[in-house]
Write a protein that holds these residues in place. Structure first.
Motif, PDB file in Angstrom:
ATOM      1  N   ASP A 171       0.826  -1.211   0.000  1.00 38.71           N
ATOM      2  CA  ASP A 171       0.000   0.000   0.000  1.00 38.71           C
ATOM      3  C   ASP A 171       0.855   1.254   0.000  1.00 38.71           C
ATOM      4  O   ASP A 171       0.544   2.226  -0.681  1.00 38.71           O
ATOM      5  N   VAL A 172       1.947   1.228   0.749  1.00 35.74           N
ATOM      6  CA  VAL A 172       2.856   2.378   0.789  1.00 35.74           C
ATOM      7  C   VAL A 172       3.455   2.615  -0.590  1.00 35.74           C
ATOM      8  O   VAL A 172       3.501   3.749  -1.073  1.00 35.74           O
ATOM      9  N   TYR A 173       3.907   1.551  -1.237  1.00 32.41           N
ATOM     10  CA  TYR A 173       4.496   1.691  -2.568  1.00 32.41           C
ATOM     11  C   TYR A 173       3.478   2.218  -3.567  1.00 32.41           C
ATOM     12  O   TYR A 173       3.796   3.060  -4.401  1.00 32.41           O
ATOM     13  N   LYS A 174       2.267   1.725  -3.477  1.00 35.44           N
ATOM     14  CA  LYS A 174       1.218   2.198  -4.387  1.00 35.44           C
ATOM     15  C   LYS A 174       0.964   3.690  -4.190  1.00 35.44           C
ATOM     16  O   LYS A 174       0.790   4.426  -5.164  1.00 35.44           O
ATOM     17  N   ARG A 175       0.942   4.138  -2.943  1.00 34.22           N
ATOM     18  CA  ARG A 175       0.731   5.567  -2.672  1.00 34.22           C
ATOM     19  C   ARG A 175       1.903   6.398  -3.186  1.00 34.22           C
ATOM     20  O   ARG A 175       1.722   7.482  -3.721  1.00 34.22           O
ATOM     21  N   GLN A 176       3.116   5.885  -3.022  1.00 36.48           N
ATOM     22  CA  GLN A 176       4.288   6.604  -3.516  1.00 36.48           C
ATOM     23  C   GLN A 176       4.243   6.720  -5.039  1.00 36.48           C
ATOM     24  O   GLN A 176       4.540   7.779  -5.592  1.00 36.48           O
ATOM     25  N   LEU A 202       1.163  11.653 -10.120  1.00 35.53           N
ATOM     26  CA  LEU A 202      -0.048  12.470 -10.089  1.00 35.53           C
ATOM     27  C   LEU A 202       0.056  13.672 -11.022  1.00 35.53           C
ATOM     28  O   LEU A 202      -0.861  13.977 -11.768  1.00 35.53           O
ATOM     29  N   HIS A 206       1.585   6.577  -6.945  1.00 34.74           N
ATOM     30  CA  HIS A 206       0.488   7.488  -7.283  1.00 34.74           C
ATOM     31  C   HIS A 206       0.932   8.940  -7.089  1.00 34.74           C
ATOM     32  O   HIS A 206       0.683   9.789  -7.954  1.00 34.74           O
ATOM     33  N   GLY A 207       1.602   9.226  -5.986  1.00 35.08           N
ATOM     34  CA  GLY A 207       2.073  10.588  -5.729  1.00 35.08           C
ATOM     35  C   GLY A 207       3.099  11.044  -6.736  1.00 35.08           C
ATOM     36  O   GLY A 207       3.094  12.197  -7.173  1.00 35.08           O
ATOM     37  N   ASN A 208       3.979  10.148  -7.135  1.00 30.72           N
ATOM     38  CA  ASN A 208       5.027  10.500  -8.098  1.00 30.72           C
ATOM     39  C   ASN A 208       4.503  10.679  -9.504  1.00 30.72           C
ATOM     40  O   ASN A 208       5.160  11.295 -10.342  1.00 30.72           O
TER      41      ASN A 208
END
Length: 75
Positions: free
Chosen positions: A5-10, A16, A12-14
């Motif tokens: 989940d952390v990797y997915k958020r990273q 966006l 997504h943030g990178n």
């Protein structure tokens, strides 16, 4: 898992605000480079690693190096 989940958020943030091919290639190159560095460190710390483990590690390093070479075309 939590790490996934952390990797997915990273990711997504990178991506966006910048989802260009060049940016994606850059992110993949950075990830491959970090993985290679970690593998080299592990190989250097594990003097008792057997030949099969070292051979597999070497194959992975070759694979990552080739990926980086291919990804550079998209920068």
């Amino acid at each position: 898992s939590a790490a996934s989940d952390v990797y997915k958020r990273q990711i997504h943030g990178n991506t966006l605000f910048n989802a260009t091919t060049s940016h994606m290639a850059e992110m993949l190159i950075r990830g491959s480079s970090m993985g290679m560095t970690s593998l080299w460190k592990a190989m250097n710390r594990n003097e008792k690693a057997d030949g099969q483990a070292l051979e597999l590690a070497g194959e992975l390093l070759d694979f990552e190096e080739n990926n980086i070479r291919e990804l550079k075309r998209y920068l």
